[in-house]
Motif scaffolding. Structure first.
Motif, short mmCIF file in Angstrom:
data_model
loop_
_atom_site.label_atom_id
_atom_site.label_comp_id
_atom_site.label_asym_id
_atom_site.label_seq_id
_atom_site.Cartn_x
_atom_site.Cartn_y
_atom_site.Cartn_z
N ALA A 72 48.49 21.76 -4.85
CA ALA A 72 49.54 22.31 -4.07
C ALA A 72 50.81 22.86 -4.85
O ALA A 72 51.25 23.61 -4.80
CB ALA A 72 49.85 21.41 -3.08
N SER A 73 51.13 21.81 -6.14
CA SER A 73 52.07 22.31 -7.10
C SER A 73 51.75 23.61 -7.78
O SER A 73 52.76 24.32 -7.94
CB SER A 73 52.46 21.08 -7.88
N ALA A 74 50.55 23.52 -8.23
CA ALA A 74 50.23 24.81 -8.81
C ALA A 74 50.26 25.86 -8.27
O ALA A 74 50.70 27.13 -8.49
CB ALA A 74 48.73 24.48 -9.34
N LEU B 267 47.23 25.56 1.89
CA LEU B 267 46.62 26.35 1.13
C LEU B 267 45.37 25.69 0.22
O LEU B 267 44.42 26.44 -0.21
CB LEU B 267 47.28 27.47 0.34
N VAL B 268 45.64 24.63 0.01
CA VAL B 268 44.75 23.81 -0.95
C VAL B 268 43.31 23.78 -0.45
O VAL B 268 42.56 24.41 -1.38
CB VAL B 268 45.01 22.55 -1.09
N PRO B 269 42.82 23.60 0.69
CA PRO B 269 41.47 23.74 0.95
C PRO B 269 40.94 25.05 0.99
O PRO B 269 39.72 25.29 1.06
CB PRO B 269 41.55 23.05 2.53
N THR C 13 32.90 30.18 3.71
CA THR C 13 34.33 30.29 2.99
C THR C 13 34.97 31.53 2.87
O THR C 13 36.27 31.63 3.16
CB THR C 13 34.65 28.99 1.86
N GLN C 14 34.16 32.21 1.99
CA GLN C 14 34.39 33.78 1.71
C GLN C 14 34.56 34.75 2.71
O GLN C 14 35.72 35.36 2.60
CB GLN C 14 33.69 34.18 0.58
N SER C 15 33.82 34.21 3.54
CA SER C 15 33.95 35.26 4.81
C SER C 15 35.46 34.78 5.70
O SER C 15 36.11 35.82 6.09
CB SER C 15 33.01 35.17 5.69
N VAL C 16 35.65 33.62 5.85
CA VAL C 16 36.90 33.18 6.57
C VAL C 16 38.02 33.66 5.66
O VAL C 16 39.09 34.44 6.29
CB VAL C 16 36.87 31.84 6.73
N ALA C 17 37.92 33.65 4.37
CA ALA C 17 39.17 33.79 3.54
C ALA C 17 39.38 35.56 3.48
O ALA C 17 40.34 35.84 3.35
CB ALA C 17 38.69 33.29 2.00
N ALA C 18 38.23 36.11 3.69
CA ALA C 18 38.46 37.63 3.68
C ALA C 18 39.29 37.99 4.95
O ALA C 18 39.77 39.03 5.17
CB ALA C 18 37.15 38.19 3.60
#
Length: 198
Positions: free
Chosen positions: A73-75, A51-53, A31-36
């Motif tokens: 999602a609201s936050a 963006l939630v997941p 997940t961190q690799s994809v997020a990067a």
């Protein structure tokens, strides 16, 4: 169609990871690799729900379990314009899910002082009287309220921000109030008012 033998070996390795003790760490690393790789323009183009997941894995474990998709999602909506990474977004929404937000002691020492107490008490009374806790209604009513009292936003916003989030930097005041809701807002203001006396 049969996959090549190397594909079967890769599949067996992947399935073995699922049963292994490091599966959670493996998922976070992926997940961190994809997020990067998720560039800022893409971050800006995704909806709050999309963006939630992506933000959820960067929340602390205790917060991750408390945050429903809808509330997250609201936050995220309140943090999206200030955060440039998924990690920043997760850090910026953390306070919504804690009974007592993690505090920046320097911000508390600077803004939750005896001089802030009258304005926080007045803001608390004003907010307690609001029947509509939507950001648009709060902004309209609070603007009129401040004009009537010859107050500027700077007299209210920083102490309120620290009272509500524990930090001096946060999402916008009215957006934050709406997501926190009236009851939690008043509890946090009460706690801050008490701290201003000490």
């Amino acid at each position: 169609h049969r996959p090549p033998p190397a594909a079967w070996a890769m599949l067996r390795d992947r399935l073995a990871v699922i049963d292994g003790p490091e599966f959670g760490a493996y998922c976070r690393a992926v997940t961190q690799s994809v997020a990067a790789m998720l560039a800022e323009p893409v971050f800006d183009d995704l909806s709050d729900a999309e963006l939630v997941p992506w933000v959820r894995p960067f929340l602390t474990a205790d917060v991750r379990d408390l945050a429903s998709d809808a509330s997250l999602a609201s936050a995220i909506n309140t943090a999206k314009t200030r955060a440039t990474t998924l990690v920043e977004a997760a850090q910026m929404v953390d306070f919504y899910y804690r009974d007592v937000p993690t505090e920046d002691e320097k911000a508390v020492a600077k803004f939750l002082v005896p001089e802030s107490k009258p304005n926080l008490e007045a803001l608390r009374a004003h907010l307690a009287a609001q029947p509509d806790f939507s950001r648009s209604a709060l902004e309209a009513e609070t603007t009129v309220w401040m004009i009537d009292r010859s107050l500027e936003l700077k007299h209210i916003a920083q102490p309120a921000r620290v009272a509500l989030t524990g930090k001096s930097q946060s999402p916008g005041l009215y957006e934050m109030l709406e997501v926190l809701g009236k009851e939690r807002t008043l509890v946090r203001l009460d706690r801050a008012i008490a701290r201003c006396s000490t």
